[in-house]
Design a protein around this motif. Structure first.
Motif, PDB file in Angstrom:
ATOM      1  N   ILE A  85      39.579  38.238  64.397  1.00 23.76           N
ATOM      2  CA  ILE A  85      39.609  38.002  65.836  1.00 23.76           C
ATOM      3  C   ILE A  85      40.393  36.721  66.093  1.00 23.76           C
ATOM      4  CG2 ILE A  85      38.247  37.613  67.923  1.00 23.76           C
ATOM      5  CD1 ILE A  85      35.908  39.023  66.527  1.00 23.76           C
ATOM      6  N   ILE A  86      41.365  36.797  66.996  1.00 19.86           N
ATOM      7  CA  ILE A  86      42.183  35.624  67.332  1.00 19.86           C
ATOM      8  C   ILE A  86      42.120  35.389  68.838  1.00 19.86           C
ATOM      9  CG2 ILE A  86      44.443  34.542  67.187  1.00 19.86           C
ATOM     10  CD1 ILE A  86      45.146  36.389  64.910  1.00 19.86           C
ATOM     11  N   CYS A  87      41.733  34.172  69.221  1.00 20.76           N
ATOM     12  CA  CYS A  87      41.603  33.802  70.631  1.00 20.76           C
ATOM     13  C   CYS A  87      42.761  32.893  71.038  1.00 20.76           C
ATOM     14  CB  CYS A  87      40.283  33.067  70.874  1.00 20.76           C
ATOM     15  SG  CYS A  87      38.828  33.925  70.237  1.00 20.76           S
ATOM     16  N   GLY A  88      43.249  33.073  72.269  1.00 21.73           N
ATOM     17  CA  GLY A  88      44.337  32.236  72.740  1.00 21.73           C
ATOM     18  C   GLY A  88      44.607  32.454  74.213  1.00 21.73           C
ATOM     19  N   GLY A  89      45.814  32.117  74.636  1.00 26.72           N
ATOM     20  CA  GLY A  89      46.171  32.266  76.039  1.00 26.72           C
ATOM     21  C   GLY A  89      45.559  31.181  76.900  1.00 26.72           C
ATOM     22  N   SER A  90      45.629  31.373  78.206  1.00 34.29           N
ATOM     23  CA  SER A  90      45.122  30.348  79.125  1.00 34.29           C
ATOM     24  C   SER A  90      43.915  30.809  79.925  1.00 34.29           C
ATOM     25  CB  SER A  90      46.230  29.910  80.086  1.00 34.29           C
ATOM     26  OG  SER A  90      46.698  31.004  80.848  1.00 34.29           O
ATOM     27  N   HIS A  91      43.577  32.094  79.891  1.00 36.14           N
ATOM     28  CA  HIS A  91      42.372  32.585  80.579  1.00 36.14           C
ATOM     29  C   HIS A  91      41.183  32.411  79.644  1.00 36.14           C
ATOM     30  CE1 HIS A  91      43.844  34.474  84.301  1.00 36.14           C
ATOM     31  NE2 HIS A  91      44.940  34.744  83.625  1.00 36.14           N
ATOM     32  N   TRP A  92      40.434  31.342  79.814  1.00 36.29           N
ATOM     33  CA  TRP A  92      39.299  31.101  78.934  1.00 36.29           C
ATOM     34  C   TRP A  92      38.272  30.246  79.656  1.00 36.29           C
ATOM     35  CZ3 TRP A  92      38.951  34.028  74.799  1.00 36.29           C
ATOM     36  CH2 TRP A  92      37.989  33.759  73.822  1.00 36.29           C
ATOM     37  N   SER A  93      37.038  30.301  79.173  1.00 34.30           N
ATOM     38  CA  SER A  93      35.954  29.517  79.749  1.00 34.30           C
ATOM     39  C   SER A  93      34.898  29.316  78.681  1.00 34.30           C
ATOM     40  CB  SER A  93      35.338  30.239  80.959  1.00 34.30           C
ATOM     41  OG  SER A  93      34.667  31.419  80.540  1.00 34.30           O
ATOM     42  N   ASP A  94      33.906  28.495  78.982  1.00 34.43           N
ATOM     43  CA  ASP A  94      32.825  28.307  78.013  1.00 34.43           C
ATOM     44  C   ASP A  94      32.020  29.591  77.846  1.00 34.43           C
ATOM     45  OD1 ASP A  94      31.515  26.333  76.251  1.00 34.43           O
ATOM     46  OD2 ASP A  94      29.766  26.788  77.481  1.00 34.43           O
ATOM     47  N   GLN A 125      31.264  31.576  74.251  1.00 33.85           N
ATOM     48  CA  GLN A 125      29.995  32.088  73.763  1.00 33.85           C
ATOM     49  C   GLN A 125      30.070  33.585  73.464  1.00 33.85           C
ATOM     50  OE1 GLN A 125      26.547  30.673  76.153  1.00 33.85           O
ATOM     51  NE2 GLN A 125      27.981  29.281  77.130  1.00 33.85           N
ATOM     52  N   SER A 126      30.760  34.322  74.331  1.00 27.32           N
ATOM     53  CA  SER A 126      30.873  35.769  74.127  1.00 27.32           C
ATOM     54  C   SER A 126      31.706  36.081  72.889  1.00 27.32           C
ATOM     55  CB  SER A 126      31.496  36.427  75.362  1.00 27.32           C
ATOM     56  OG  SER A 126      30.669  36.265  76.491  1.00 27.32           O
ATOM     57  N   ALA A 127      32.798  35.357  72.696  1.00 30.43           N
ATOM     58  CA  ALA A 127      33.649  35.592  71.534  1.00 30.43           C
ATOM     59  C   ALA A 127      32.906  35.265  70.244  1.00 30.43           C
ATOM     60  CB  ALA A 127      34.925  34.763  71.637  1.00 30.43           C
ATOM     61  N   GLU A 128      32.124  34.209  70.271  1.00 27.57           N
ATOM     62  CA  GLU A 128      31.329  33.871  69.085  1.00 27.57           C
ATOM     63  C   GLU A 128      30.289  34.953  68.807  1.00 27.57           C
ATOM     64  OE1 GLU A 128      31.719  29.014  69.706  1.00 27.57           O
ATOM     65  OE2 GLU A 128      29.763  30.002  69.936  1.00 27.57           O
ATOM     66  N   ALA A 129      29.666  35.480  69.857  1.00 34.77           N
ATOM     67  CA  ALA A 129      28.687  36.556  69.686  1.00 34.77           C
ATOM     68  C   ALA A 129      29.355  37.813  69.133  1.00 34.77           C
ATOM     69  CB  ALA A 129      28.006  36.857  71.018  1.00 34.77           C
ATOM     70  N   LEU A 130      30.577  38.089  69.594  1.00 37.59           N
ATOM     71  CA  LEU A 130      31.309  39.252  69.086  1.00 37.59           C
ATOM     72  C   LEU A 130      31.630  39.084  67.609  1.00 37.59           C
ATOM     73  CD1 LEU A 130      32.779  41.936  69.630  1.00 37.59           C
ATOM     74  CD2 LEU A 130      34.801  40.578  70.233  1.00 37.59           C
ATOM     75  N   ALA A 131      32.030  37.887  67.215  1.00 42.17           N
ATOM     76  CA  ALA A 131      32.311  37.630  65.805  1.00 42.17           C
ATOM     77  C   ALA A 131      31.060  37.832  64.954  1.00 42.17           C
ATOM     78  CB  ALA A 131      32.852  36.217  65.626  1.00 42.17           C
ATOM     79  N   GLU A 132      29.924  37.364  65.464  1.00 40.96           N
ATOM     80  CA  GLU A 132      28.670  37.552  64.733  1.00 40.96           C
ATOM     81  C   GLU A 132      28.325  39.027  64.615  1.00 40.96           C
ATOM     82  OE1 GLU A 132      25.888  35.307  66.997  1.00 40.96           O
ATOM     83  OE2 GLU A 132      26.926  33.400  66.667  1.00 40.96           O
ATOM     84  N   ARG A 133      28.499  39.782  65.684  1.00 42.15           N
ATOM     85  CA  ARG A 133      28.151  41.199  65.707  1.00 42.15           C
ATOM     86  C   ARG A 133      29.040  42.007  64.745  1.00 42.15           C
ATOM     87  NH1 ARG A 133      25.486  44.170  69.860  1.00 42.15           N
ATOM     88  NH2 ARG A 133      24.609  42.140  70.411  1.00 42.15           N
ATOM     89  N   THR A 134      30.327  41.654  64.679  1.00 43.67           N
ATOM     90  CA  THR A 134      31.262  42.401  63.831  1.00 43.67           C
ATOM     91  C   THR A 134      31.349  41.866  62.411  1.00 43.67           C
ATOM     92  OG1 THR A 134      33.108  40.998  64.523  1.00 43.67           O
ATOM     93  CG2 THR A 134      32.702  43.006  65.809  1.00 43.67           C
ATOM     94  N   GLY A 135      30.875  40.637  62.196  1.00 40.20           N
ATOM     95  CA  GLY A 135      30.997  40.023  60.875  1.00 40.20           C
ATOM     96  C   GLY A 135      32.408  39.553  60.578  1.00 40.20           C
ATOM     97  N   ALA A 136      33.251  39.468  61.609  1.00 39.93           N
ATOM     98  CA  ALA A 136      34.658  39.125  61.409  1.00 39.93           C
ATOM     99  C   ALA A 136      34.888  37.620  61.479  1.00 39.93           C
ATOM    100  CB  ALA A 136      35.509  39.818  62.475  1.00 39.93           C
ATOM    101  N   PRO A 162      42.141  39.821  81.448  1.00 37.90           N
ATOM    102  CA  PRO A 162      41.710  38.636  80.712  1.00 37.90           C
ATOM    103  C   PRO A 162      40.541  38.980  79.791  1.00 37.90           C
ATOM    104  CG  PRO A 162      40.943  38.528  82.977  1.00 37.90           C
ATOM    105  CD  PRO A 162      41.848  39.710  82.891  1.00 37.90           C
ATOM    106  N   PRO A 163      40.311  38.205  78.743  1.00 39.94           N
ATOM    107  CA  PRO A 163      39.227  38.501  77.808  1.00 39.94           C
ATOM    108  C   PRO A 163      37.863  38.660  78.464  1.00 39.94           C
ATOM    109  CG  PRO A 163      40.674  36.851  76.878  1.00 39.94           C
ATOM    110  CD  PRO A 163      41.119  37.056  78.294  1.00 39.94           C
ATOM    111  N   SER A 164      37.610  37.896  79.530  1.00 36.30           N
ATOM    112  CA  SER A 164      36.302  37.961  80.173  1.00 36.30           C
ATOM    113  C   SER A 164      35.976  39.353  80.697  1.00 36.30           C
ATOM    114  CB  SER A 164      36.241  36.961  81.337  1.00 36.30           C
ATOM    115  OG  SER A 164      37.268  37.233  82.293  1.00 36.30           O
ATOM    116  N   ALA A 165      37.018  40.161  80.977  1.00 42.49           N
ATOM    117  CA  ALA A 165      36.804  41.498  81.535  1.00 42.49           C
ATOM    118  C   ALA A 165      36.344  42.506  80.493  1.00 42.49           C
ATOM    119  CB  ALA A 165      38.089  41.995  82.195  1.00 42.49           C
ATOM    120  N   ILE A 166      36.417  42.157  79.222  1.00 44.61           N
ATOM    121  CA  ILE A 166      36.111  43.126  78.179  1.00 44.61           C
ATOM    122  C   ILE A 166      35.033  42.661  77.204  1.00 44.61           C
ATOM    123  CG2 ILE A 166      37.890  42.301  76.567  1.00 44.61           C
ATOM    124  CD1 ILE A 166      38.430  45.162  75.757  1.00 44.61           C
TER     125      ILE A 166
END
Length: 539
Positions: free
Chosen positions: A204-213, A217-228, A318-322
């Motif tokens: 999983i790679i995060c970037g761009g300018s659309h981001w928030s705290d 948290q959601s991206a970290e939870a996704l990484a935990e869920r997928t083990g990636a 943006p990532p927040s939508a998915i």
């Protein structure tokens, strides 16, 4: 109905758009705008040079997600600002630049400081226009703010002819319109979830300018869920808590070779606002577009989808939508899929490697990593000194890294001033090279004028280190154009009413930095061995 001049309409419209402050270098071409701001509850941060003002506005947009607003005058004022506009375009930062223009009645006569702004700024920004009717000023402002924030955000330039801006007209009857909220249909999530579940070596790679705290948290939870393993693109290290067990590092300049190898060997890559560009892929050497793995791309701009590497599945949002829907669709935890190994590689990469001299950048950055408060904001520009920050520091909170992905020198100091004005309770460190700092050093005056208590840490090796490194590699023993004269930074700090600290050994740094936490302007000069940055091959 009482008529208003264009400058007052402009100031009122900025207030309607929620503008918190503007940055400027004053000019006679937009006196009406200054008059409008006189009655508005919008602070005007007056800077010392338009390049610094533009970088402050860009940093504001980067930190807040709302357009940074800049005012500059015609001709040299506008062209000086182009450096900051280039950063905003490259970094996908929302920004609106108002340029005072010659009177419309004299256009195309080659009068004093005339510039064709459509021709000059066209390749540098998302949209450029010149207002030709005072009664349409509000319409143009609304459109500028909309374009700056839509899709892939970026800068917009509005030229304001002096006679149009000072003319009287009726106040606009309309208010700014609503922006469309992004959404993704649940059916589009299913293939993303399926491929992530089936992957053996996901990334999983995060970037761009659309981001928030919340996205963090959601991206970290996704990484935990997928083990990636989860990483970030160049100078977006604060998008994920660097202490998170799935965090694997950054795909930036001088990336960890082990992380680059993991990218090359992955069988499924989820891009959350990120792009597979030259920096992310090691100049397009780590991934072959003809043999690319499964790529799941989430990006707000449809034009960025499959730009270089073909996406297997993609959504223009943006990532927040998915993120939330994707976490739910993944379901049960799928077990470790390389996260632990990637984390071990990241921690090994953070072990300081000694460089020459009594003052070592790896020691300074490692000390800050272990002792600076998590809310400390660090800004930097460009130079080899920044590579030590990328490698050895850990960003633990979103919004604490403010740096140009465009690699622009001079950004560090204006960005630090803007960061402190926006976050007065957080410590702000301007990390600079001696060449980088001197490009905008006059903005120390702006910092003092507006009470921006920042700490400047300047890595002084008496040269343009990055260029010297490449010069000695390609033309050994033929030094040309890379040596620098430096001022006495400690004395300079005192001239601006601050405190200077000269560091000649590693042991002196801790006390000097601790003293800066009591407020005021501080410059900490690191006296580096000139060989330190020019011979560091792994950074």
């Amino acid at each position: 109905m009482t008529k208003l001049h264009g400058g007052k309409i402009l100031a009122q419209r900025l207030a309607m758009h929620g503008v918190e402050r503007v940055f400027s270098v004053p000019g006679e071409s937009f006196l009406a705008a200054l008059d409008g701001l006189h009655d508005a509850d919008i602070p005007n941060i007056v800077c010392r040079q338009e390049g610094g003002a533009a970088m402050m506005a860009e940093a504001h947009g980067k930190m807040t997600g709302q357009p940074g607003v800049l005012f500059v005058t015609r001709g040299p004022g506008a062209t000086n600002a182009s450096a900051g506009l280039h950063i905003a375009m490259h970094d996908a930062t929302p920004m609106v630049c108002f340029v005072g223009q010659i009177p419309l009645k004299h256009r195309d006569r080659g009068v004093f400081q005339e510039v064709d702004y459509r021709a000059f700024f066209g390749p540098l920004v998302k949209w450029v226009a010149e207002v030709e009717r005072t009664d349409r000023l509000a319409e143009y402002i609304d459109r500028a703010f909309a374009i700056a924030q839509s899709g892939r955000p970026g800068p917009v330039v509005l030229a304001l002819p002096e006679d149009i801006l000072s003319a009287m007209t009726d106040p606009p009857a309309t208010r700014p319109g609503a922006r469309a909220m992004p959404s993704v249909h649940p059916d589009m999530i299913a293939p993303f979830a399926q491929m992530l579940r089936q992957a053996e070596r996901p990334l999983i790679i995060c970037g761009g300018s659309h981001w928030s705290d919340t996205d963090r948290q959601s991206a970290e939870a996704l990484a935990e869920r997928t083990g990636a393993p989860i990483g970030v693109t160049f100078r977006r290290q604060d998008y994920i808590n660097n202490d998170h067990p799935n965090y694997a590092g950054d795909f930036g300049v001088g990336m960890n070779p082990a992380l680059g190898a993991r990218l090359a060997e992955s069988d499924c890559i989820l891009l959350l606002g990120a792009e597979l560009n030259d920096i992310t892929t090691g100049d397009f050497t780590l991934l072959d577009p003809a043999k690319a793995p499964a790529i799941l791309q989430v990006h707000p701009d449809a034009d960025a989808i499959s730009k270089t590497y073909p996406a297997t599945y993609a959504v223009a949002a943006p990532p927040s939508a998915i993120l939330h829907q994707l976490i739910e669709a993944i379901g049960e935890h799928t077990g470790d899929k390389g996260a632990a190994e990637a984390r071990a590689g990241y921690e090994a990469w953070q072990e300081p490697q000694p460089t020459p001299g009594d003052v070592q950048m790896e020691h300074v950055i490692a000390w800050l990593r272990d002792h600076a408060s998590p809310d400390t904001i660090i800004t930097n520009g460009a130079g080899n000194y920044a590579a030590f920050l990328h490698r050895y520091y850990r960003f633990r909170q979103y919004g604490t890294q403010v740096a140009p992905t465009s690699g622009s020198m001079g950004y560090c100091l204006p960005a630090a001033v803007s960061a402190k004005l926006q976050n007065p309770q957080s410590p702000v460190i301007c990390l600079a090279g001696d060449g980088c700092l001197q490009m905008t050093i006059q903005e120390l005056s702006t910092a003092r004028q507006y009470g921006a208590d920042i700490t400047v840490i300047v890595a002084n090796n008496g040269r343009y280190g990055t260029i010297r490194m490449h010069q000695e590699k390609n033309y050994p023993g033929r030094v040309s154009g890379t040596d620098l004269f430096n001022p006495d930074y400690a004395t300079l700090a005192k001239a601006y009413g601050g405190t200077g600290h000269t560091i000649t050994s590693n042991e002196q740094f801790a006390d000097a930095y601790t003293a800066t936490l009591n407020g005021g302007l501080h410059i900490i000069e690191l006296k580096l061995d000139p060989k330190m940055l020019a011979t560091t091959k792994s950074l």
